[in-house]
Design an enzyme around this catalytic site. Structure first.
Site, PDB file in Angstrom:
ATOM      1  N   GLU A 267       0.851  -1.188   0.000  1.00 21.16           N
ATOM      2  CA  GLU A 267       0.000   0.000   0.000  1.00 21.16           C
ATOM      3  C   GLU A 267       0.887   1.238   0.000  1.00 21.16           C
ATOM      4  O   GLU A 267       1.831   1.284   0.779  1.00 21.16           O
ATOM      5  CB  GLU A 267      -0.915   0.018   1.233  1.00 21.16           C
ATOM      6  CG  GLU A 267      -1.931   1.132   1.111  1.00 21.16           C
ATOM      7  CD  GLU A 267      -2.941   1.164   2.277  1.00 21.16           C
ATOM      8  OE1 GLU A 267      -2.873   0.310   3.175  1.00 21.16           O
ATOM      9  OE2 GLU A 267      -3.778   2.061   2.265  1.00 21.16           O
TER      10      GLU A 267
ATOM     11  N   MET B 241       0.742  -2.637   8.734  1.00 17.99           N
ATOM     12  CA  MET B 241       0.007  -2.803   7.479  1.00 17.99           C
ATOM     13  C   MET B 241      -0.905  -4.019   7.544  1.00 17.99           C
ATOM     14  O   MET B 241      -0.486  -5.099   7.952  1.00 17.99           O
ATOM     15  CB  MET B 241       1.024  -2.933   6.334  1.00 17.99           C
ATOM     16  CG  MET B 241       0.401  -3.186   4.983  1.00 17.99           C
ATOM     17  SD  MET B 241      -0.594  -1.765   4.434  1.00 17.99           S
ATOM     18  CE  MET B 241      -1.860  -2.635   3.501  1.00 17.99           C
TER      19      MET B 241
ATOM     20  N   ASN C 251      -2.227  -6.236   5.506  1.00 16.28           N
ATOM     21  CA  ASN C 251      -2.293  -7.281   4.477  1.00 16.28           C
ATOM     22  C   ASN C 251      -3.158  -8.456   4.939  1.00 16.28           C
ATOM     23  O   ASN C 251      -3.047  -8.895   6.072  1.00 16.28           O
ATOM     24  CB  ASN C 251      -0.885  -7.832   4.203  1.00 16.28           C
ATOM     25  CG  ASN C 251       0.132  -6.737   4.113  1.00 16.28           C
ATOM     26  OD1 ASN C 251       0.031  -5.870   3.267  1.00 16.28           O
ATOM     27  ND2 ASN C 251       1.099  -6.756   5.025  1.00 16.28           N
TER      28      ASN C 251
ATOM     29  N   GLU D 141      -5.189  -2.779  12.834  1.00 15.50           N
ATOM     30  CA  GLU D 141      -4.879  -3.628  11.669  1.00 15.50           C
ATOM     31  C   GLU D 141      -5.832  -4.817  11.611  1.00 15.50           C
ATOM     32  O   GLU D 141      -6.284  -5.214  10.544  1.00 15.50           O
ATOM     33  CB  GLU D 141      -3.422  -4.098  11.684  1.00 15.50           C
ATOM     34  CG  GLU D 141      -2.373  -2.987  11.775  1.00 15.50           C
ATOM     35  CD  GLU D 141      -2.558  -1.835  10.803  1.00 15.50           C
ATOM     36  OE1 GLU D 141      -3.104  -2.049   9.707  1.00 15.50           O
ATOM     37  OE2 GLU D 141      -2.158  -0.697  11.152  1.00 15.50           O
TER      38      GLU D 141
HETATM   39  N1  B3K Z   1      -2.960   1.024   5.637  1.00 10.15           N
HETATM   40  C1  B3K Z   1      -1.667   1.197   6.225  1.00 10.15           C
HETATM   41  C2  B3K Z   1      -0.977   2.452   5.822  1.00 10.15           C
HETATM   42  C3  B3K Z   1      -0.285   2.393   4.516  1.00 10.15           C
HETATM   43  C4  B3K Z   1       0.502   3.647   4.295  1.00 10.15           C
HETATM   44  C5  B3K Z   1       1.082   3.716   2.943  1.00 10.15           C
HETATM   45  N2  B3K Z   1       1.858   4.898   2.763  1.00 10.15           N
HETATM   46  C6  B3K Z   1      -1.729   1.119   7.713  1.00 10.15           C
HETATM   47  C7  B3K Z   1      -3.014   1.421   8.342  1.00 10.15           C
HETATM   48  O1  B3K Z   1      -3.565   2.489   8.247  1.00 10.15           O
HETATM   49  O2  B3K Z   1      -3.544   0.558   8.955  1.00 10.15           O
HETATM   50 ZN    ZN Z   2      -5.456   1.801   8.751  1.00  8.28          ZN
END
Ligand code: B3K
Ligand code: ZN
Length: 877
Positions: free
Chosen positions: A124, A266, A268, A301
């Site tokens: 991301e 992150m 994932n 997360e």
């Molecule tokens: N979704 C990721 C953040 C990604 C940042 C990319 N520059 C973490 C979060 O917000 O949970």
């Molecule tokens: Zn987030």
């Protein structure tokens, strides 16, 4: 400046993808400097779409390309620095590519890279295109089968998303693992991790009785530090079932902690990757704030599994769809686990410290932005924290039941889809039979509304007339602002300290109501108010606004002592302190001796000693507003006087309340058994706040006390609090403590970040020299984001008095380092660069110095898109 080379992407130009990718098979042959990635993509033209097939791809060395097994001629495709185009692709086919990538050279930490020898990915927002050619956009959802091959020595553990379906020895010192994720997902949720990892394991049984294997993977030796994160994970899983009815959907959930990571963590699918700082903890090495962050981020997360992964974003302008909502969910989780009032105060402090300045500066943008150059620059406090406030207001409008009905409909309609913020609001509206159109400008209008309150009590008619008026300043690209619907939760506190009943138009509303200010102005006449009651406004911070209310000192003291809403009690103290400090700043600027308000200090003293109040709340209530918050309240910002006024008031509080502070400090000593829970943490917080005030008095006894506390500390919270006091007092105790800390923790990556940061934040005059010397410390590296943030970020963002040194040395130093960092890691460089947007708020001399430094960076040859966007907007805005 060369901005033309970076295109601007606009929400208004969104077009649905012309091709879908039904299935992805990836295979990785891992090697540090030359990893081969083969991708088999099942591609199909979307109905009604025409045009060529364009796949994103950056820093890839294309080795081969076939369609349905047939090699492609050189003119069948074109490859550029940003992608690959097939002019005459068939309507349904398998595209196979093989590329070579270099994880070791990847200092951007996007795509596949190595951290301390561990292979790991960050996709991301647009990192997947650095792994293989692909339509790297969130509205292309596919199922993935991933084969990972690597050396058994270097990579005994091979992980990817979903379920492990095969594993075998390849006989040549290498082995392979095959992972399959049954849930279609966008490429940004892809992950791969491989390396020498230890695991900390547990299980969770879901509400329907399915057993889920939970594993936290860490660098060898670190497994004993995972207990708290695992506990937080299990509590998150349970909480999401209990409060949202959401159950985990696979039989396995992995978390990996790595040392080098661009942000916190992150989400994932089933393979969350974390910055180790938000996983590893034990009492000796983690502070209470670290524990709270671990709980919040592990929760955040995990909660993304539904809000983000099962339902994702159509395009990156919709980022708040998943981030604002998931922050709201993690805030509620922490509030349910800990003290709701304390959590709310902490969240509002954070919003004011980070989001309000953003909303008032050159980088201001709506919760749903309309354009960007580099999407990584939009993972902002506005998208996250203001986005969460926008969800919180919907929650308040609909109530918990109505909100949950809306969530249920949202998942019924959109599970497995990539959708928009409008889709979310539509689900909330339809599930509750309400028209929410009027609410939507909260997503599209930037800037923090300012609400001005005034009131008049009429003893004859026994009425209190309250008028609320709203206005929002123009922001870059948005000159005209409209009135927003502002829910104002409020009550009236009588001069006797008791709540009054609210009678409006003859109707008794009880002790509290929510007024809806949805036009420029609103006037309410409360009846039957027989004394000069004081309005208590925006209780619980019901709307993310700046409130200007003309409270007298006596009225503030009344609310500080009697408001039934704890947030409003805290707020009354903060606003009183702000007015007092700004008055002192004005005195200092006029070279007058500032007036210290004894009534204020006495009111602080009453909170300090009120044992009916939660210690964590008391600690927050007697903490003065930060220098940055005060700076937000004035133009131009009197940097030196703000620091001076705050120091003087702290010292006066420390001296005037020294007996109470010393007594509390003694009483709150714990029994030596560490408990990371909120109650024990609250007692430590209050005790350490007392220590900090005693330290502010700068007496030799206070320094000795801090040194003793440092020496006998048996947990990191206490050790850091004592060290923070000592680092502000030049002398042998300070040097001894810093040296001791270094010797104790020099082998601990995370703890050394604290050592760098605390020195970078010291107000002492030699701080910049020290920071420069620390750049040569063997633990420091410009390639490690945590180190950069600890040393350079803490100096630029956590040390206003030294960063804004009158000779510009602070600005020059930081800009030099950001120019260097931009070549290694543009994302982290651009994030730190944002602070230079404040130059316009400063007095002329400093503004000129800061702007000149920023211009120097902007003119650097080869500056990244990330930093170019921030620099250009900061100079123009
Ligand atoms: N979704 C990721 C953040 C990604 C940042 C990319 N520059 C973490 C979060 O917000 O949970
Ligand atoms: Zn987030």
């Amino acid at each position: 400046m060369k901005t033309e080379q970076h295109a601007v992407i606009r929400l208004s130009e969104y077009a649905a993808p012309s091709y879908a990718v039904a299935g992805v098979a990836l295979s990785f042959d891992l090697a540090p400097t030359g990893t081969t990635v083969r991708a088999d993509l099942k591609i199909e033209r979307s109905a009604g779409q025409t045009g060529p097939l364009t796949l994103d791809g950056e820093a890839l060395d294309l080795k081969s390309i076939t369609i349905d097994g047939q090699p492609l001629g050189d003119n069948a495709y074109t490859v550029t620095e940003t992608g690959l185009t097939l002019a005459d692709a068939p309507s349904k086919f398998t595209l196979t590519t093989e590329v070579l990538i270099d994880p070791v050279e990847n200092t951007r930490l996007e795509g596949l890279y190595q951290s301390n020898g561990i292979f790991c990915t960050q996709c991301e927002a647009e990192g997947f295109r650095r792994i293989t050619y692909f339509p790297d956009r969130p509205d292309v959802l596919s199922t993935y089968r991933v084969t990972v091959r690597g050396s058994k020595d270097v990579c005994p553990i091979l992980l990817s998303n979903g379920n492990l379906v095969e594993q075998r020895d390849l006989g040549d010192g290498r082995h392979e693992a095959v992972w399959e994720d049954p849930f279609p997902k966008p490429s940004y949720l892809f992950a791969l991790v491989a390396g020498k990892l230890d695991s900390y394991e547990d299980t969770f049984t879901t509400m329907s009785g399915r057993k889920v294997d939970l594993k936290i993977w860490v660098e060898p030796g670190n497994a004993p530090y995972c207990a708290y994160a695992m506990d937080a994970l299990k509590r998150s899983m349970k909480w999401d079932e209990d409060r949202f009815g959401l159950e985990y959907d696979l039989d396995i959930f992995n978390i990996v902690a790595v040392s080098d990571f661009n942000m916190g963590a992150m989400e994932n699918k089933s393979l969350n990757v974390f910055n180790a700082k938000y996983i590893l903890a034990d009492p000796e090495t983690a502070t209470d704030a670290d524990y709270a962050n671990i709980e919040a981020i592990v929760g955040h997360e995990y909660f993304h599994n539904w809000t983000g992964n099962r339902v994702t974003c159509r395009d990156w302008f919709q980022l708040s769809l998943k981030e604002g909502l998931t922050v709201f969910r993690d805030q509620e989780f922490s509030a349910d686990m800990r003290s709701r009032a304390v959590k709310r105060i902490q969240d509002v402090r954070m919003l004011r410290a980070r989001q309000f300045p953003e909303d008032a500066g050159p980088l201001a943008h709506p919760v749903r932005p309309e354009s960007y150059m580099e999407i990584n620059n939009f993972y902002t406090a506005t998208v996250y924290e203001k986005g969460a406030e926008v969800i919180r207001m919907q929650h308040a409008l609909l109530g918990e039941d109505g909100f949950q009905k809306g969530m249920k409909l949202y998942f019924e309609r959109h599970d497995g889809q990539a959708v928009t913020c409008d889709d979310f609001v539509a689900a909330m509206a339809d599930a509750n039979g309400r028209d929410m159109t009027g609410f939507k400008p909260w997503y599209s209008q930037a800037g923090t509304p300012k609400v001005t309150a005034s009131w008049r009590h009429d003893a004859t008619s026994k009425t209190l007339t309250l008028t609320l008026t709203q206005a929002t300043e123009p922001t870059p690209g948005q000159k005209q602002k409209q009135a927003l619907p502002i829910p104002m939760r409020m009550g009236l506190v009588g001069s006797d300290g008791k709540p009054c009943n609210l009678i409006l138009d003859g109707q008794d509303l009880g002790a509290e109501t929510v007024l809806m200010l949805d036009e420029d102005s609103l006037t309410c006449v409360f009846e039957g108010v027989d004394n000069a009651a004081v309005p208590s406004l925006n209780r619980g911070f019901s709307a993310p606004i700046v409130l200007k209310a003309p409270y007298s000192a006596a009225e503030s003291i009344l609310l500080m002592g009697h408001d039934p809403d704890p947030f409003a009690r805290w707020e009354a103290g903060q606003q009183y302190a702000t007015a007092l400090l700004l008055g002192m700043v004005a005195d200092l600027r006029e070279k007058r001796e500032p007036v210290l308000d004894e009534g204020f200090i006495a009111a602080f003293g009453r909170i300090l000693t009120d044992s009916s109040l939660d210690p964590a709340f008391r600690s927050l209530a007697i903490t003065l507003p930060s220098e940055d918050y005060l700076a937000e309240q004035m133009r131009p910002v009197a940097v030196d006087e703000i620091h001076e006024a705050r120091q003087r008031l702290r010292k006066a509080i420390g001296e005037t309340l020294s007996r109470d502070l010393s007594r509390l400090h003694a009483e709150l000593a714990d029994d030596g058994r560490f408990d990371p829970g909120a109650d024990a943490a609250g007692r430590r917080a209050l005790r350490n706040t007392a220590l900090i005030y005693l330290g502010a008095a700068e007496t030799p006894e206070a320094v000795t006390l801090a040194k003793t506390r440092y020496d006998i500390a048996d947990n990191m919270t206490d050790r850091m609090a004592a060290l923070a006091v000592l680092t502000e007092c030049a002398g042998p105790e300070r040097e001894a403590a810093l040296a001791d800390f270094h010797d104790r923790f020099k082998d601990d990556e995370q703890v050394m970040d604290k050592w760098f940061a605390i020195q970078a934040m010291s107000g002492l005059p030699d701080t910049l020299d020290r920071v420069k010397a620390l750049l040569d410390h063997p633990r420091f590296s410009m390639k490690k984001p945590n180190k950069v943030r600890a040393l350079i970020g803490s100096f630029a963002m956590g040390n206003p008095i030294r960063f804004h040194a009158a000779d510009g040395s602070g600005y020059d130093f930081v800009i030099d380092k950001l120019i260097e960092l931009d070549r290694l890691n543009p994302q982290v460089a651009a994030r730190l660069l944002g602070t230079f947007g404040q130059w316009r708020r400063l007095p002329a001399d400093r503004a000129r110095l800061m702007k000149t430094a920023l211009e120097r960076l902007a003119e650097t040859e080869g500056l990244s898109r990330d930093s170019t966007e921030i620099a250009t907007k900061s100079l123009a805005g």
